[in-house]
Design an enzyme around this catalytic site. Structure first.
Site, mmCIF file in Angstrom:
data_model
loop_
_atom_site.group_PDB
_atom_site.id
_atom_site.type_symbol
_atom_site.label_atom_id
_atom_site.label_comp_id
_atom_site.label_asym_id
_atom_site.label_seq_id
_atom_site.Cartn_x
_atom_site.Cartn_y
_atom_site.Cartn_z
ATOM 1 N N TYR A 1 34.933 -21.812 14.203
ATOM 2 C CA TYR A 1 32.863 -22.035 13.382
ATOM 3 C C TYR A 1 33.916 -21.574 12.342
ATOM 4 C CZ TYR A 1 31.656 -21.875 18.306
ATOM 5 O OH TYR A 1 30.725 -22.482 19.210
ATOM 6 N N TYR B 1 28.254 -14.053 23.434
ATOM 7 C CA TYR B 1 29.348 -15.340 23.406
ATOM 8 C C TYR B 1 29.535 -15.301 25.043
ATOM 9 C CZ TYR B 1 31.216 -19.702 21.680
ATOM 10 O OH TYR B 1 31.716 -21.328 21.454
ATOM 11 N N HIS C 1 39.059 -20.252 27.801
ATOM 12 C CA HIS C 1 39.438 -19.087 26.416
ATOM 13 C C HIS C 1 39.553 -17.772 26.639
ATOM 14 C CE1 HIS C 1 39.587 -23.186 23.830
ATOM 15 N NE2 HIS C 1 40.454 -23.498 24.945
ATOM 16 N N PRO D 1 22.602 -25.171 19.296
ATOM 17 C CA PRO D 1 23.798 -25.370 20.285
ATOM 18 C C PRO D 1 24.908 -24.328 19.281
ATOM 19 C CG PRO D 1 23.814 -27.313 18.855
ATOM 20 C CD PRO D 1 22.797 -27.476 18.071
ATOM 21 N N LYS E 1 24.944 -22.235 24.056
ATOM 22 C CA LYS E 1 23.619 -21.354 24.912
ATOM 23 C C LYS E 1 23.031 -22.537 26.001
ATOM 24 C CE LYS E 1 25.484 -16.948 24.646
ATOM 25 N NZ LYS E 1 26.890 -17.123 25.880
#
Ligand code: FAS
Ligand code: PHB
Length: 380
Positions: A194, A374, A73, A286, A290
């Protein structure tokens, strides 16, 4: 088998990867896992592998199926104010990306590769940091394993941390939890979404081109009985609402759970012969994806120290690991604060949250910071 060089408590991703890295270096080790193989291989958890984790798995020969079946991704979508904002990982981080490949699959791959002893249904009862002895129960009998080093990879509820004579803990419990579902329906998006909504947070992830993984924020004392399928899908529809013709596809829900959220760190991550790695030492909400990746970073660092035989590297493990841990704790807490609605918070806080989201989406500098955290900062 009453003696080994490294005794590893816990056969989750941390313990299995550490055992594999030591196997490859010819360092004798034993992994003790209290649950069954089926349990650890099917326990639904993480789904995103940061770049470092992908690199480590490839380098140690555990990445073949990940490269065949995983999904690379190159971004995520931030959704709020009914609008979408894409975070371009390679564009903002010089080419780094993430891999969608479930923790369950990583565990299966590592179990299949295991060369040394891996005992399932073997529960560690005690670990002595000075003597280097693990007492464990297996097949109804108690045994002792003498170790040069013990590594507790036994998760948040294990015995490792409790075996440390002196440990300082830092904890934050959040006023919300995540209701997570697996659904047999193709994802309604190419990349993760998100979403911040006044009702609360929602996340659209995936496991494969035919399986979706979705989460929605619920109260910490909520329970699955309050959430029939239709209510889950209706609430996800509400929270993912966006201008344009996007639609959330529904399908049969095959797994569901509610996970509490906390930030937690135990310091130091070593006492005598006993080391902590992974969730045994730290927990992150979460939201930043990580948890699993921190566990991999810990054992990669520790394996290098053990294999080097350099006592200075072993002595420096805790401090070096904790630097990375606290960076990930901050990023995970920041992402959590930015996306979740604390319904008890004052309206001022909510306006600050919206300002943070709008600034982040509009600023290359802020999006770069989000992207590099990220995908995972390079190992020092
Ligand atoms: P683990 O907890 O995975 O493994 C520890 C192992 O030790 C377990 O198999 C346990 O059975 C064993 N054990 C415990 N006590 C023992 C004893 N006395 N003797 C022998 N064995 C013992 N992270 C993300 O990045 N994204 C997510 O979406 C996400 N979702 C999560 C959902 C849930 C419900 C939970 C609990 C965690 C989630 N995490 C997520 C975090 C998770 O992926 C962890 O970070 C990851 O499992 C850490 O791996 P380990 O440190 O190996 O710990
Ligand atoms: C998941 O796919 O399980 C997942 C993805 C991203 C997160 C948390 C969980 O931040």
């Amino acid at each position: 088998m009453n003696r080994t060089r490294v005794g590893i408590i816990g056969g989750g991703p941390a313990g299995l990867l550490l055992g594999h890295l030591l196997d490859r270096a010819g360092i004798a080790n034993v992994v003790l896992e209290s649950r069954t193989r089926a349990y650890v291989e099917h326990r639904q958890r993480a789904g995103i592998l940061e770049q470092n984790t992908v690199d480590v798995l490839r380098e140690c020969g555990a990445g073949a199926r990940m490269d065949r079946e995983g999904l690379v991704h190159e971004g995520i979508e931030l959704r709020f104010d009914r609008r979408s904002h894409r975070v371009d990982f390679p564009g903002l981080t010089g080419g780094r990306t993430v891999m969608v490949y479930a923790q369950t699959e990583v565990v299966k791959d590592l179990v299949a590769l295991r060369a040394g002893p891996l005992l399932f249904e073997a529960e560690a009862l005690a670990a002595d940091p000075d003597a280097g002895v693990i007492r464990y129960r297996h097949r109804g009998a108690e045994h002792e394993l003498a170790c040069e080093l013990i590594v507790a990879c036994d998760g948040f509820h294990g015995i490792g941390r409790a075996s440390m004579p002196s440990v300082t803990t830092y904890q934050r419990d959040y006023p919300f939890a995540w209701l997570g579902i697996l659904a047999s329906v193709p994802p309604s998006c190419e990349e993760l979404i998100y979403a911040h909504h006044e009702h609360g947070f929602a996340l659209h992830s995936m496991r494969s081109p035919s399986v979706s993984r979705l989460y929605l924020q619920v109260d910490p004392d909520d329970h699955l009985g309050n959430w029939p399928d239709e209510r889950i899908w209706d609430e996800l529809d509400t929270r993912f609402a966006v201008d344009g013709d996007w639609r959330l596809e529904r399908g049969p829900i095959t797994d569901r759970s509610i996970t509490p959220m906390r930030s937690f760190v135990a310091e130091p991550m070593r006492s005598g012969r006993l080391f902590l790695a992974g969730d045994a030492a730290h927990i992150v909400p979460p939201t930043g994806a990580k948890g699993l990746n921190l566990a991999v970073a810990d054992v990669t660092l520790l394996a290098r120290a053990i294999i080097s035989g350099d006592e200075r590297l072993l002595a420096g493990y805790s401090e070096a690991a904790l630097r990375r841990v606290w960076r990930a704790e901050h990023f995970s807490a920041w992402m959590t604060a930015m996306f979740h609605r604390d319904h008890g918070q004052d309206p001022f806080e909510h306006r600050l949250q919206l300002a943070q989201l709008r600034y982040t989406a509009a600023s290359d500098a802020a999006m770069t910071s989000l992207a590099e955290n990220y995908v995972g900062l390079p190992f020092q």
